[in-house]
Design an enzyme around this catalytic site. Structure first.
Site, PDB file in Angstrom:
ATOM      1  N   CYS A 176      87.267  -0.711 -85.356  1.00  0.00           N
ATOM      2  CA  CYS A 176      88.368   0.241 -85.502  1.00  0.00           C
ATOM      3  C   CYS A 176      89.881  -0.224 -85.588  1.00  0.00           C
ATOM      4  O   CYS A 176      90.225  -0.862 -84.512  1.00  0.00           O
ATOM      5  CB  CYS A 176      88.077   1.627 -84.749  1.00  0.00           C
ATOM      6  SG  CYS A 176      86.682   2.294 -84.680  1.00  0.00           S
ATOM      7  N   CYS A 189      85.791   6.824 -66.435  1.00  0.00           N
ATOM      8  CA  CYS A 189      85.781   6.514 -67.931  1.00  0.00           C
ATOM      9  C   CYS A 189      84.978   5.097 -67.788  1.00  0.00           C
ATOM     10  O   CYS A 189      85.668   4.142 -67.206  1.00  0.00           O
ATOM     11  CB  CYS A 189      87.165   6.280 -68.744  1.00  0.00           C
ATOM     12  SG  CYS A 189      87.112   5.790 -70.126  1.00  0.00           S
ATOM     13  N   CYS A 219      93.634   5.760 -73.308  1.00  0.00           N
ATOM     14  CA  CYS A 219      92.515   5.560 -74.251  1.00  0.00           C
ATOM     15  C   CYS A 219      92.962   4.539 -75.151  1.00  0.00           C
ATOM     16  O   CYS A 219      94.053   4.328 -75.683  1.00  0.00           O
ATOM     17  CB  CYS A 219      92.264   6.927 -74.985  1.00  0.00           C
ATOM     18  SG  CYS A 219      91.983   8.189 -74.371  1.00  0.00           S
ATOM     19  N   CYS A 266      92.290   0.386 -82.453  1.00  0.00           N
ATOM     20  CA  CYS A 266      91.739   0.345 -81.035  1.00  0.00           C
ATOM     21  C   CYS A 266      91.812  -1.131 -80.422  1.00  0.00           C
ATOM     22  O   CYS A 266      91.583  -2.032 -81.057  1.00  0.00           O
ATOM     23  CB  CYS A 266      90.303   0.798 -81.028  1.00  0.00           C
ATOM     24  SG  CYS A 266      89.154   0.285 -79.568  1.00  0.00           S
ATOM     25  N   CYS A 275      83.669  -4.465 -78.394  1.00  0.00           N
ATOM     26  CA  CYS A 275      83.007  -3.701 -79.247  1.00  0.00           C
ATOM     27  C   CYS A 275      83.072  -4.485 -80.853  1.00  0.00           C
ATOM     28  O   CYS A 275      84.057  -5.069 -81.310  1.00  0.00           O
ATOM     29  CB  CYS A 275      83.959  -2.387 -79.392  1.00  0.00           C
ATOM     30  SG  CYS A 275      82.876  -1.245 -80.394  1.00  0.00           S
ATOM     31  N   GLU A 322      86.599  -2.862 -68.203  1.00  0.00           N
ATOM     32  CA  GLU A 322      87.648  -1.867 -67.487  1.00  0.00           C
ATOM     33  C   GLU A 322      86.920  -0.524 -67.347  1.00  0.00           C
ATOM     34  O   GLU A 322      86.313  -0.126 -68.188  1.00  0.00           O
ATOM     35  CB  GLU A 322      89.018  -2.046 -68.305  1.00  0.00           C
ATOM     36  CG  GLU A 322      89.655  -3.175 -68.079  1.00  0.00           C
ATOM     37  CD  GLU A 322      91.046  -3.320 -68.845  1.00  0.00           C
ATOM     38  OE1 GLU A 322      91.782  -4.005 -68.167  1.00  0.00           O
ATOM     39  OE2 GLU A 322      91.179  -2.602 -69.828  1.00  0.00           O
TER      40      GLU A 322
HETATM   41  N1  SAH Z   1      83.385   3.552 -78.920  1.00  0.00           N
HETATM   42  C1  SAH Z   1      83.347   4.878 -78.552  1.00  0.00           C
HETATM   43  C2  SAH Z   1      84.141   5.171 -77.008  1.00  0.00           C
HETATM   44  C3  SAH Z   1      85.411   4.436 -76.666  1.00  0.00           C
HETATM   45  S1  SAH Z   1      86.824   4.817 -77.330  1.00  0.00           S
HETATM   46  C4  SAH Z   1      84.389   5.750 -79.398  1.00  0.00           C
HETATM   47  O1  SAH Z   1      85.015   5.228 -80.315  1.00  0.00           O
HETATM   48  O2  SAH Z   1      84.296   6.871 -79.662  1.00  0.00           O
HETATM   49  C5  SAH Z   1      87.495   6.151 -76.590  1.00  0.00           C
HETATM   50  C6  SAH Z   1      88.296   7.078 -77.642  1.00  0.00           C
HETATM   51  O3  SAH Z   1      89.629   6.314 -77.566  1.00  0.00           O
HETATM   52  C7  SAH Z   1      88.036   7.043 -79.225  1.00  0.00           C
HETATM   53  O4  SAH Z   1      88.044   8.437 -79.403  1.00  0.00           O
HETATM   54  C8  SAH Z   1      88.782   6.005 -79.691  1.00  0.00           C
HETATM   55  O5  SAH Z   1      88.843   6.208 -81.066  1.00  0.00           O
HETATM   56  C9  SAH Z   1      90.092   6.306 -78.837  1.00  0.00           C
HETATM   57  N2  SAH Z   1      91.007   5.337 -79.259  1.00  0.00           N
HETATM   58  C10 SAH Z   1      90.744   4.138 -79.568  1.00  0.00           C
HETATM   59  N3  SAH Z   1      92.038   3.365 -79.363  1.00  0.00           N
HETATM   60  C11 SAH Z   1      93.201   4.195 -79.418  1.00  0.00           C
HETATM   61  C12 SAH Z   1      94.324   4.288 -79.196  1.00  0.00           C
HETATM   62  N4  SAH Z   1      95.047   3.113 -79.287  1.00  0.00           N
HETATM   63  N5  SAH Z   1      95.244   5.072 -78.946  1.00  0.00           N
HETATM   64  C13 SAH Z   1      94.559   6.347 -78.614  1.00  0.00           C
HETATM   65  N6  SAH Z   1      93.101   6.325 -78.798  1.00  0.00           N
HETATM   66  C14 SAH Z   1      92.295   5.249 -79.003  1.00  0.00           C
HETATM   67 FE1  SF4 Z   2      84.556   0.232 -80.526  1.00  0.00          FE
HETATM   68 FE2  SF4 Z   2      87.223   1.009 -80.237  1.00  0.00          FE
HETATM   69 FE3  SF4 Z   2      86.064   1.859 -82.318  1.00  0.00          FE
HETATM   70 FE4  SF4 Z   2      85.351   2.921 -80.180  1.00  0.00          FE
HETATM   71  S1  SF4 Z   2      87.187   3.085 -81.042  1.00  0.00           S
HETATM   72  S2  SF4 Z   2      83.960   2.255 -81.753  1.00  0.00           S
HETATM   73  S3  SF4 Z   2      85.497   1.220 -78.944  1.00  0.00           S
HETATM   74  S4  SF4 Z   2      86.446  -0.290 -81.872  1.00  0.00           S
END
Ligand code: SAH
Ligand code: SF4
Length: 384
Positions: free
Chosen positions: A117, A106, A359, A120, A113, A93
Site C-alpha cells: 500500500c 497493537c 498507525c 504505508c 508486508c 514492532e
Molecule cells: N495490514 C492490515 C493491518 C495493519 S495496518 C491492514 O492494512 O489493515 C493498520 C492500519 O493503519 C490500516 O488501516 C492501514 O491502512 C493504516 N495505515 C497504514 N499506513 C498509514 C499511515 N501512513 N498513516 C495512517 N494510517 C496508516
Molecule cells: Fe500491508 Fe501496510 Fe497495506 Fe496493511 S496498510 S496491507 S501493513 S502495506
C-alpha cells in the site's frame, strides 16, 4: 543439542497433545498453560503446583522463548513501543496504547508486508517472512510482563483504571484488555499462525479476551475473510481508504485482485458470525487523493448496504512517502458529511506520534526478500 520445544508456539489443544504424547493428562496442560499465559511465568521451577516429574520433563524438553526486546520507547502520552529482534536482522514492532477504560496492544503478524500500500511505511519496507504463532502471541506475553514490571517500578506507565470482570484474576494480563492485529503485516496473509495466536488470546485458560476485544484489521484479502468467519470470527476492521476502485487501486494494489464489490460482499457475509453487528472501515485521509466532500458522499452511498462504522485516520507521514495528510478542518468536514448521511464516523486520535508508534509508522527492521514490485496477494501455503 536438539532445540527445546517453545511452548509459546502451542494453543491449549496443541499443548494437550504434546503433553499427552509424554504421558500427561489434559488437566496438566491446562495448569501449564495458565502458568504461562495468565501468570506470565517462564520458569518451570516456579510452577509450584506441578508434580516434580512433570517439571523435570518440561525443563528437559521445553522452554518459553519469547521474542527478544531490542528497544523500548515510552511516549509522553503513555504509549509504549517495543522493537523485537526476531533474528537475522529482522525486527518487528508492537505498541501499547493506554486509555481511560482499556489498554490496547497493537500486534504485528509479519516481518514487513508484501501488499505494498502506497501510504504505508511497513509496506514500503517490503516483506521478509511470516511470524510464527509464538512470535505473535509472544508480543502479548512480553507486553503484559513488561507493563507489570513498569507498574511495579512506579514509572510513568499508564494502564486502564477500570477493569472488566472478563480480565479475571491474573495481574499481569490486566494491562492489556484489547488486542488489535494492526501492527506490521497483513494478518490474513499469515492465516494459520494468526488464528492460533488469537485462539490463545481468547482461551479462558489463556488471556480470556472476548471476541469483541480482539480486532483483526485487513486490507481485504477476500477469501481469507470468508475463512476467518468459519475459523474464529473476531471483530473485523477493513482498510478501505477509498470510495471507488479507481482511487483504491492507485493506492492499494490488493484492490486489483479483490475489488471493492467483492470485498463488501465478504463483509456482509462475515457479519453473520461477527461479534459486533457492524464492520469498521478504516479510511486514511490523504490530501488531494480521497478527501473531498464528494468522496465522502460517494463513500456514504457505497456503504449503504453494509452495517458500518467509519474510522477516519489522519495520515501519519514518514520520510519519502509522497503523500500529505489532510488538514484537520477538512477531515472534520468529511466526517460531517458521513454523519449527516446517518453513519457513525469517528476520527482516530493519533497516539505515540513522538516515538513513531502511530498507525502506518511501524517500520521495524525488514530484510526485504521480495523481488522489486512483486506483490504477494496470496499466502504461499494456507494452513487451514
Ligand atoms: N495490514 C492490515 C493491518 C495493519 S495496518 C491492514 O492494512 O489493515 C493498520 C492500519 O493503519 C490500516 O488501516 C492501514 O491502512 C493504516 N495505515 C497504514 N499506513 C498509514 C499511515 N501512513 N498513516 C495512517 N494510517 C496508516
Ligand atoms: Fe500491508 Fe501496510 Fe497495506 Fe496493511 S496498510 S496491507 S501493513 S502495506
Amino acid at each position: 543439542m536438539t532445540q527445546r520445544t517453545n511452548l509459546l508456539d502451542f494453543t491449549l489443544a496443541g499443548l494437550t497433545a504434546w503433553l499427552a504424547a509424554r504421558g500427561e493428562k489434559p488437566f496438566r496442560a491446562r495448569q501449564v498453560f495458565r502458568w504461562i499465559h495468565q501468570r506470565g511465568v517462564a520458569d518451570f521451577g516456579a510452577m509450584t503446583d506441578l508434580a516434580k516429574g512433570l517439571r523435570e520433563k518440561l525443563e528437559e524438553h521445553a522452554e518459553i522463548r519469547p521474542p527478544v526486546i531490542a528497544s523500548e520507547h515510552r511516549s509522553a502520552d503513555g504509549t509504549v513501543k517495543w522493537l523485537f529482534d526476531v533474528g537475522v536482522g529482522n525486527g518487528i514492532e508492537t505498541v501499547f496504547i493506554p486509555e481511560e477504560d482499556r489498554g490496547t496492544l497493537c500486534v504485528s503478524s509479519q516481518v514487513g508486508c508484501a501488499l505494498d500500500c502506497k501510504f504505508c511505511s511497513t509496506g514500503r519496507q517490503g516483506f521478509s517472512r511470516d511470524l510464527r504463532m509464538g512470535e505473535i502471541v509472544g508480543q502479548l506475553w512480553v507486553a503484559n510482563r513488561r507493563l507489570k514490571e513498569m507498574l511495579a517500578e512506579g514509572g510513568t506507565v499508564r494502564t486502564p483504571s477500570t477493569r472488566t470482570p472478563a480480565e479475571g484474576e491474573g495481574e499481569a494480563r490486566r494491562a492489556v484488555t484489547n488486542v488489535v492485529m494492526m501492527g506490521m503485516g497483513e494478518p490474513l496473509n499469515n492465516f494459520g499462525p494468526v488464528v492460533d495466536a488469537m485462539t490463545v488470546m481468547l482461551d479462558d485458560h489463556g488471556y480470556g479476551l472476548s471476541r469483541r476485544r480482539v480486532t483483526l484489521s485487513t486490507s481485504g484479502v477476500v477469501p481469507y475473510i470468508r475463512k476467518l468467519k468459519e475459523a474464529l470470527p473476531v471483530a473485523l476492521a477493513v482498510s478501505l481508504h477509498a470510495p471507488n476502485d479507481a482511487i483504491r487501486s492507485r493506492i492499494m494494489p490488493v484492490n486489483d485482485a479483490y475489488p471493492i464489490a467483492a470485498l463488501l460482499d465478504a463483509c456482509r457475509d462475515y457479519l453473520e458470525a461477527a461479534p459486533r453487528d457492524f464492520i469498521t472501515f478504516e479510511y486514511v485521509m490523504l490530501k488531494g487523493v480521497n478527501d473531498a466532500p464528494d468522496h465522502a458522499r460517494e463513500l456514504a452511498a457505497l456503504l449503504r448496504s453494509v452495517p458500518s462504522k467509519v474510522n477516519l485516520i489522519p495520515f501519519n507521514p514518514f520520510p519519502g512517502s509522497g503523500f500529505e495528510g489532510t488538514e484537520m478542518e477538512r477531515v472534520r468536514r468529511f466526517q460531517k458529511v458521513l454523519i449527516d448521511e446517518g453513519y457513525v464516523a469517528t476520527i482516530r486520535k493519533t497516539r505515540g506520534g513522538d516515538i513513531d508508534a502511530a498507525c502506518g509508522q511501524l517500520a521495524g527492521q525488514v530484510v526485504n526478500r521480495m523481488k522489486p514490485r512483486a506483490v504477494r496477494i496470496h499466502p504461499p501455503s494456507p494452513r487451514i
